[in-house]
Design a protein around this motif. Structure first.
Motif, short mmCIF file in Angstrom:
data_model
loop_
_atom_site.label_atom_id
_atom_site.label_comp_id
_atom_site.label_asym_id
_atom_site.label_seq_id
_atom_site.Cartn_x
_atom_site.Cartn_y
_atom_site.Cartn_z
N VAL A 30 0.97 -1.16 0.34
CA VAL A 30 0.07 -0.02 -0.40
C VAL A 30 0.94 1.33 -0.12
CG1 VAL A 30 -1.52 2.15 1.25
CG2 VAL A 30 -1.64 -1.43 0.72
N ARG A 32 1.08 5.44 -0.16
CA ARG A 32 0.36 7.11 -0.39
C ARG A 32 1.39 7.78 -0.75
NH1 ARG A 32 -2.74 8.27 4.82
NH2 ARG A 32 -3.38 9.78 3.84
N PRO A 38 -5.23 8.73 -1.71
CA PRO A 38 -6.09 8.14 -0.70
C PRO A 38 -5.23 6.54 -0.70
CG PRO A 38 -6.75 9.17 -2.70
CD PRO A 38 -5.70 9.80 -2.34
N LEU A 41 -3.15 0.47 -4.20
CA LEU A 41 -2.66 -1.35 -3.93
C LEU A 41 -2.11 -1.87 -4.53
CD1 LEU A 41 -3.09 -4.61 -1.72
CD2 LEU A 41 -5.96 -3.79 -2.78
N GLU A 59 -13.20 -4.21 0.36
CA GLU A 59 -12.89 -3.86 1.45
C GLU A 59 -10.85 -4.86 1.27
OE1 GLU A 59 -14.15 -1.76 5.25
OE2 GLU A 59 -14.44 -4.22 5.43
N TRP A 69 -6.24 -3.62 9.72
CA TRP A 69 -6.05 -2.66 9.06
C TRP A 69 -6.99 -2.74 8.56
CZ3 TRP A 69 -0.24 -3.14 8.74
CH2 TRP A 69 0.15 -2.18 9.48
N ARG A 70 -7.97 -1.71 7.77
CA ARG A 70 -9.16 -1.96 6.43
C ARG A 70 -9.49 -1.34 6.11
NH1 ARG A 70 -12.96 -5.42 8.93
NH2 ARG A 70 -12.26 -4.57 10.23
N TRP A 71 -8.53 -1.30 4.55
CA TRP A 71 -9.15 0.05 4.08
C TRP A 71 -10.53 -0.08 2.45
CZ3 TRP A 71 -3.93 -2.59 4.76
CH2 TRP A 71 -2.97 -1.33 5.33
N LEU A 87 -7.16 3.01 -2.99
CA LEU A 87 -8.20 3.17 -1.99
C LEU A 87 -9.10 4.49 -1.57
CD1 LEU A 87 -5.13 2.36 0.00
CD2 LEU A 87 -6.03 0.96 -0.95
N ARG A 88 -9.87 4.40 -1.21
CA ARG A 88 -11.00 5.46 -1.02
C ARG A 88 -10.34 5.85 0.63
NH1 ARG A 88 -16.55 4.69 1.44
NH2 ARG A 88 -15.63 1.95 0.79
N PRO A 90 -10.33 7.86 3.95
CA PRO A 90 -12.14 6.66 5.18
C PRO A 90 -12.35 8.20 5.40
CG PRO A 90 -8.98 7.56 6.04
CD PRO A 90 -9.48 7.86 4.75
N SER B 147 -12.12 -1.81 14.05
CA SER B 147 -11.34 -1.10 13.16
C SER B 147 -11.31 0.34 14.14
CB SER B 147 -11.74 -1.11 12.26
OG SER B 147 -12.34 -0.64 12.18
#
Lengths: 91, 160
Positions: A30, A32, A38, A41, A59, A69-71, A87-88, A90, B147
Motif C-alpha cells: 500500500v 501513499r 488516498p 494497493l 475492502e 487494518w481495513r482499507w 483506496l478510498r 476514510p 477498527s
C-alpha cells in the motif's frame, strides 16, 4: 518517496465484499504519496471470486499483531494474478 | 424494473445479555441456505419423507448466520469468524454453556423471522423496511479487534 509519503508492505491480506471473501492478496504493498493521496494497493491475488470482485463496496483487510487494518477500495482491477486498486479515503 | 434479487452480504449486530453482542448475516443467500439445509437434511431423497438431523437443527442455523461476537473466555476473545473452518466454528459453539447457545439461537431466530417477514412484504410490494441499517462489514471482528469505526447497532429482544 516524496515527503509525506508512506509505503506499507505485507505478506498476506484479504479482499472482502461485505463478509464474503473476494480473494487473497499476497506480497501486497500500500503506497501513499502524500497525506492527500488516498493510496494504492498492489500485489498478487489468488482464490479470486470473479462475481464478488465485481461488486461494491470491497475492502482490503489485513490482520496484524495489534489488530486489523481495513482499507475500503475505490477501484479494483484484477488481471491474471495481479491486483491493483485505489483506496478510498476514510469516511 | 424488477426488484433486486441479489443478497448483499450485510452484517447486523444483535445485542444479547450482559453487554455482549453477536454479529450475524442480515439475510442468507441461496448458497448459504442450501448449506444450512444440507447440514440438517443430508439424506433427502426426492419423493421420500425428509430425514432430519435433529441434533443439528439449531446449531446449523447458528452456523449459517453467525459471523462474530464479543464473547470472551478467561479474559481473551473467543475466536469466531467466517474464515474459520466449519469444524472449528462448530467446536466453539459446542463448548458454550447451554443457556448462552440458546440465547444466541433465539436472537438469530427472531432476527430471521423479522427479515423473512420484511422480505415477503417487499416481494408483495408492501415495503417493509424497518429503518435499521446494517453495520460496516467486519469479517475479522470476531477476533475481538475492532477498527475503531463507528457502528450503528440493532438490538434484538434479549431472551429471557
Amino acid at each position: 518517496m516524496r515527503e509525506g509519503g508512506v509505503t506499507i508492505r505485507g505478506v498476506e491480506g484479504r479482499l472482502y465484499w461485505g463478509y464474503l471473501p473476494v480473494g487473497t492478496v499476497r506480497a501486497w504493498t500500500v503506497t501513499r504519496h502524500s497525506p492527500a493521496d488516498p493510496g494504492t494497493l498492489t500485489g498478487t491475488v489468488v482464490d479470486v471470486h470473479p462475481y464478488r470482485a465485481s461488486q461494491h463496496p470491497i475492502e482490503f483487510v489485513v490482520t496484524h499483531k495489534h489488530g486489523v487494518w481495513r482499507w475500503p477500495l475505490a477501484t479494483l482491477q484484477i488481471a491474471d494474478t495481479s491486483v491493483s486498486a485505489t483506496l478510498r479515503p476514510p469516511e | 424494473m424488477g426488484r433486486d434479487r441479489i443478497v448483499e452480504p450485510e452484517l447486523i449486530r444483535l445485542t444479547i445479555s450482559d453487554g455482549d453482542y453477536i454479529d450475524v448475516k442480515k439475510r442468507l443467500n441461496h448458497g448459504e441456505y442450501d448449506d444450512h439445509l444440507a447440514r440438517i437434511a443430508p439424506y433427502q431423497t426426492p419423493g421420500e419423507p425428509i430425514r432430519m438431523e435433529t441434533r443439528q437443527i439449531r446449531t446449523s442455523k447458528v452456523l449459517a448466520y453467525l459471523l462474530g461476537w464479543s464473547l470472551t473466555h478467561k479474559g481473551k476473545p473467543i475466536p469466531m469468524a467466517p474464515d474459520m473452518p466449519e469444524n472449528a466454528r462448530l467446536d466453539v459453539l459446542n463448548s458454550l454453556d447451554r443457556q448462552t447457545f440458546t440465547e444466541i439461537h433465539q436472537a438469530i431466530s427472531a432476527h430471521e423471522d423479522k427479515y423473512d417477514a420484511e422480505a415477503e412484504a417487499a416481494k408483495n410490494g408492501q415495503g417493509g423496511e424497518n429503518g435499521s441499517s446494517a453495520i460496516s462489514p467486519s469479517p475479522v471482528s470476531a477476533t475481538g479487534v475492532t477498527s475503531g469505526s463507528a457502528l450503528s447497532t440493532e438490538t434484538s429482544t434479549p431472551s429471557s
